[in-house]
Design an enzyme around this catalytic site. Sequence first.
Site, PDB file in Angstrom:
ATOM      1  CE  LYS A 207     -26.364 -50.542  35.151  1.00  0.00           C
ATOM      2  NZ  LYS A 207     -26.795 -50.009  34.009  1.00  0.00           N
ATOM      3  NE  ARG A 241     -24.817 -44.096  31.192  1.00  0.00           N
ATOM      4  CZ  ARG A 241     -24.894 -44.319  32.770  1.00  0.00           C
ATOM      5  NH1 ARG A 241     -24.911 -45.520  33.365  1.00  0.00           N
ATOM      6  NH2 ARG A 241     -25.653 -43.364  33.007  1.00  0.00           N
TER       7      ARG A 241
HETATM    8  N1  HH2 Z   1     -27.331 -46.601  34.305  1.00  0.00           N
HETATM    9  C1  HH2 Z   1     -27.122 -45.744  34.834  1.00  0.00           C
HETATM   10  C2  HH2 Z   1     -27.814 -45.085  33.941  1.00  0.00           C
HETATM   11  N2  HH2 Z   1     -28.214 -44.687  32.771  1.00  0.00           N
HETATM   12  N3  HH2 Z   1     -29.214 -45.157  31.120  1.00  0.00           N
HETATM   13  C3  HH2 Z   1     -28.555 -46.417  30.543  1.00  0.00           C
HETATM   14  N4  HH2 Z   1     -29.552 -45.975  28.415  1.00  0.00           N
HETATM   15  N5  HH2 Z   1     -28.514 -47.304  30.559  1.00  0.00           N
HETATM   16  C4  HH2 Z   1     -28.206 -48.104  31.597  1.00  0.00           C
HETATM   17  O1  HH2 Z   1     -27.143 -49.316  31.620  1.00  0.00           O
HETATM   18  C5  HH2 Z   1     -28.143 -46.861  32.732  1.00  0.00           C
HETATM   19  C6  HH2 Z   1     -28.320 -45.292  31.849  1.00  0.00           C
HETATM   20  C7  HH2 Z   1     -26.973 -46.599  36.464  1.00  0.00           C
HETATM   21  O2  HH2 Z   1     -26.284 -46.131  36.866  1.00  0.00           O
HETATM   22  P1  HH2 Z   1     -24.509 -44.706  37.017  1.00  0.00           P
HETATM   23  O3  HH2 Z   1     -25.119 -43.803  36.090  1.00  0.00           O
HETATM   24  O4  HH2 Z   1     -23.371 -44.487  36.688  1.00  0.00           O
HETATM   25  O5  HH2 Z   1     -25.462 -44.002  38.223  1.00  0.00           O
HETATM   26  P2  HH2 Z   1     -27.046 -43.189  39.011  1.00  0.00           P
HETATM   27  O6  HH2 Z   1     -27.594 -44.137  38.277  1.00  0.00           O
HETATM   28  O7  HH2 Z   1     -26.937 -43.689  40.254  1.00  0.00           O
HETATM   29  O8  HH2 Z   1     -26.128 -42.054  38.081  1.00  0.00           O
END
Ligand code: HH2
Length: 270
Positions: A207, A241
Amino acid sequence: MGIVNVTPDSFSDGGQWLDPEKAVAHGLELAEQGAAILDIGGESTRPGAEPVGVAEELRRVLPVIEGLVAARPAGIRISIDTAKAQVALRALEAGADIVNDVTGLTGDQDMKGVVAAAGCEVCVMHMQGEPRTMQTSPTYGDVVSDIRDYLQVQVEGLVAAGIEPGKVWLDPGIGFGKTTGHNLELLNRLDEIVALGHPVLVGASRKAFIGKVSGAETGDRLPGSLAAIVIALERGARIFRVHDVAQSVQALEVAAASLLGESWESQQTT
Ligand code: HH2
């Protein structure tokens, strides 16, 4: 928890796993590397992301869930990362085990009912604002106590809607309406959220705050991501995660063997 983003626009791996066959193969590889849970998401929540409709989100995630349900090794669980009740419902019907909702079940009024009826585990995350605008000017009194109090109230609402308290995980929502300082303080004082008595999930992988502190670009943030999960483990988090499962498992194994000592060893032999 290994991340399987079936999106064209996720912040670190957008477009890589849009083809369902590739996404399923990626999920199986993460399971092989030591993920116990695979988190399937069909809508990016990165700052500034545009919302996706139910039909499109289902088109992205359902074939991947079906493929993973058919091919997963025993014991591997699947979570659906969605804020839409219809998507959660169809994912659970297809064999998903857990609902992961970045709106803390506030984004869709039907979500609590879907989770209560399924009797599944659910991750309740804190977000200030909504993805399009959440990084504009996040403001808190005391970030940790504000979020702890919010999560406590959310749990009460979920229990009132018929969800068993033992099925609820909490997540401070690293990067969701938070400055770098907020994210760092949340990690350092995560024990105050763990004290609410629910399993705590942390999503810090790659992040922006890691880039802000270290200057590293998105693809070079693995060392900072590992530092974050080791701190989170020490403060009591138990679900992580991550994009880079093999490396995260090794970091957590070593940290847990030292921090948790015998209890970790006994977990390994039982
Ligand atoms: N962060 C993201 C998405 N889902 N769910 C939980 N429970 N906690 C988190 O910190 C979280 C989440 C964002 O990360 P990512 O899926 O890699 O990116 P994007 O939202 O751009 O798909």
